[in-house]
Enzyme design. Structure first.
Site, PDB file in Angstrom:
ATOM      1  N   LYS A  12      14.476   1.373   2.078  1.00 50.15           N
ATOM      2  CA  LYS A  12      15.456   0.299   2.252  1.00 50.15           C
ATOM      3  C   LYS A  12      15.517  -0.511   0.975  1.00 50.15           C
ATOM      4  O   LYS A  12      14.604  -0.491   0.130  1.00 50.15           O
ATOM      5  CB  LYS A  12      15.110  -0.593   3.442  1.00 50.15           C
ATOM      6  N   PRO A  95       7.070   4.945  -3.269  1.00 49.43           N
ATOM      7  CA  PRO A  95       5.900   4.300  -3.878  1.00 49.43           C
ATOM      8  C   PRO A  95       5.312   3.228  -2.980  1.00 49.43           C
ATOM      9  O   PRO A  95       6.025   2.594  -2.197  1.00 49.43           O
ATOM     10  CB  PRO A  95       6.477   3.683  -5.155  1.00 49.43           C
ATOM     11  N   MET A  96       4.014   3.026  -3.096  1.00 50.78           N
ATOM     12  CA  MET A  96       3.371   1.899  -2.425  1.00 50.78           C
ATOM     13  C   MET A  96       3.604   0.650  -3.263  1.00 50.78           C
ATOM     14  O   MET A  96       3.632   0.704  -4.484  1.00 50.78           O
ATOM     15  CB  MET A  96       1.874   2.169  -2.261  1.00 50.78           C
ATOM     16  N   GLY A  97       3.767  -0.482  -2.593  1.00 46.32           N
ATOM     17  CA  GLY A  97       3.987  -1.729  -3.313  1.00 46.32           C
ATOM     18  C   GLY A  97       5.273  -1.737  -4.100  1.00 46.32           C
ATOM     19  O   GLY A  97       5.379  -2.401  -5.128  1.00 46.32           O
ATOM     20  N   GLY A  98       6.278  -1.014  -3.605  1.00 42.18           N
ATOM     21  CA  GLY A  98       7.535  -0.901  -4.335  1.00 42.18           C
ATOM     22  C   GLY A  98       8.647  -1.792  -3.821  1.00 42.18           C
ATOM     23  O   GLY A  98       9.690  -1.917  -4.456  1.00 42.18           O
ATOM     24  N   SER A 105       8.388   1.873   6.951  1.00 43.82           N
ATOM     25  CA  SER A 105       9.267   2.954   7.391  1.00 43.82           C
ATOM     26  C   SER A 105       8.466   4.089   8.018  1.00 43.82           C
ATOM     27  O   SER A 105       8.862   4.656   9.048  1.00 43.82           O
ATOM     28  CB  SER A 105      10.087   3.469   6.209  1.00 43.82           C
ATOM     29  N   ASP A 137       8.760  -5.977   8.560  1.00 45.72           N
ATOM     30  CA  ASP A 137       9.849  -5.070   8.186  1.00 45.72           C
ATOM     31  C   ASP A 137       9.988  -3.871   9.120  1.00 45.72           C
ATOM     32  O   ASP A 137      10.986  -3.147   9.044  1.00 45.72           O
ATOM     33  CB  ASP A 137       9.645  -4.541   6.758  1.00 45.72           C
TER      34      ASP A 137
END
Length: 282
Positions: A12, A95-98, A105, A137
């Site tokens: 997202k 990616p993590m922390g993106g 998700s 989220d």
């Protein structure tokens, strides 16, 4: 019914993010606009009859039992009283922390997949309520529609907005959301606005100045992308994005960026590709 299922976990974007204030419990009141991308992780599920939940894909730095995928599966198992278990495999692309919702998700896809595999028959509201316990989220992903979000991000109003193509640049940093929201220089008094105002271009991401100051890689990515298109941070980052009327223009700008910058091009969507896939299963 099949005991196996493969489903996407879409990314997202936060097309804007305004922080209106800080609540007594430490959470922030905000407004944001979520839109999905036709790009994401892929999860594979196989039902088990012994009640065990097993994630067979290791994520660096994330213990098995702390992974949102496992927590989502066990949370649904406990809340529903289902005796079934599941084996899960993850093809990780986000990616993590993106700031593009990878973990949230994945959790949402897990809830919806197991609702189907375990034949629970839970409705959208019940799944979203459980998702909110996993993260603010998660409900937007379980509901699967582009939305104007308020509160801590859980009050969702579906919206129908243009669906452009996006070029998303992925700086190689892991941004800490908690760190950004605790920064004393973070703007916390933005006035509330309407969706129409956002679509007219009068909006911003209140987290962006803080992230740029703390993470030079993000600042540099914004500088580079701004040479070609109006660029903005999504969520608390570190991904940054620009929008284009078609894929050809997005691809053209992508080709002009330095090779060391990771990026991808994807179409925006008001209905997530997860929900489009689920509709074919009914």
């Amino acid at each position: 019914m099949s005991v196996r299922l493969s489903l996407p976990a879409p990314a997202k974007l936060n097309l804007f993010l305004h922080i209106l204030g800080r609540r007594d419990d430490g959470y922030h009141e905000l407004q944001t606009l979520f839109q999905f991308l036709d790009h994401g992780d892929e999860l594979h599920f196989e039902a088990r009859q012994d009640g065990q939940v097993r994630l067979h894909t290791e994520i660096a730095g994330v213990p098995h039992d702390s992974n949102l995928i496992v927590r989502a599966a066990r949370g649904l198992q406990e809340a529903s009283g289902s005796p079934q278990g599941v084996d899960i495999w993850l093809d990780k692309r986000l990616p993590m922390g993106g700031g593009i919702g990878g973990g949230s998700s994945d959790a949402a896809t897990t809830l919806l997949a197991l609702n189907h595999l375990w034949q629970l028959g839970w409705d959208e509201d019940r799944i979203a309520a459980l998702g909110l316990r996993l993260g603010a989220d998660v409900p937007v992903f379980t509901r699967g529609r582009a939305a104007f979000a308020e509160g801590v991000g859980e009050k969702l109003t579906p919206v129908d907005i243009p669906e452009p193509w996006y070029l998303v640049v992925v700086p190689q940093v892991l941004v800490s959301t908690a760190e950004i929201f605790s920064d004393p220089l973070l703007t916390r008094d933005s006035p509330a606005i309407k969706v129409r105002t956002v679509l007219e271009g009068d909006s911003r991401n209140d987290c962006q100045p803080v992230v740029e100051r703390r993470y030079p890689e993000v600042r540099n990515a914004l500088i580079l992308l701004n040479k070609f298109v109006s660029a903005r941070l999504t969520g608390t980052g570190g991904c940054v994005f620009g929008s284009f009327p078609n894929k050809a223009e997005a691809d053209k700008v992508s080709a002009l960026l330095p090779d060391h910058l990771q990026r991808f091009v994807a179409k925006g969507s008001n209905i997530s590709m997860l929900h489009r896939k689920l509709e074919t299963l009914v």
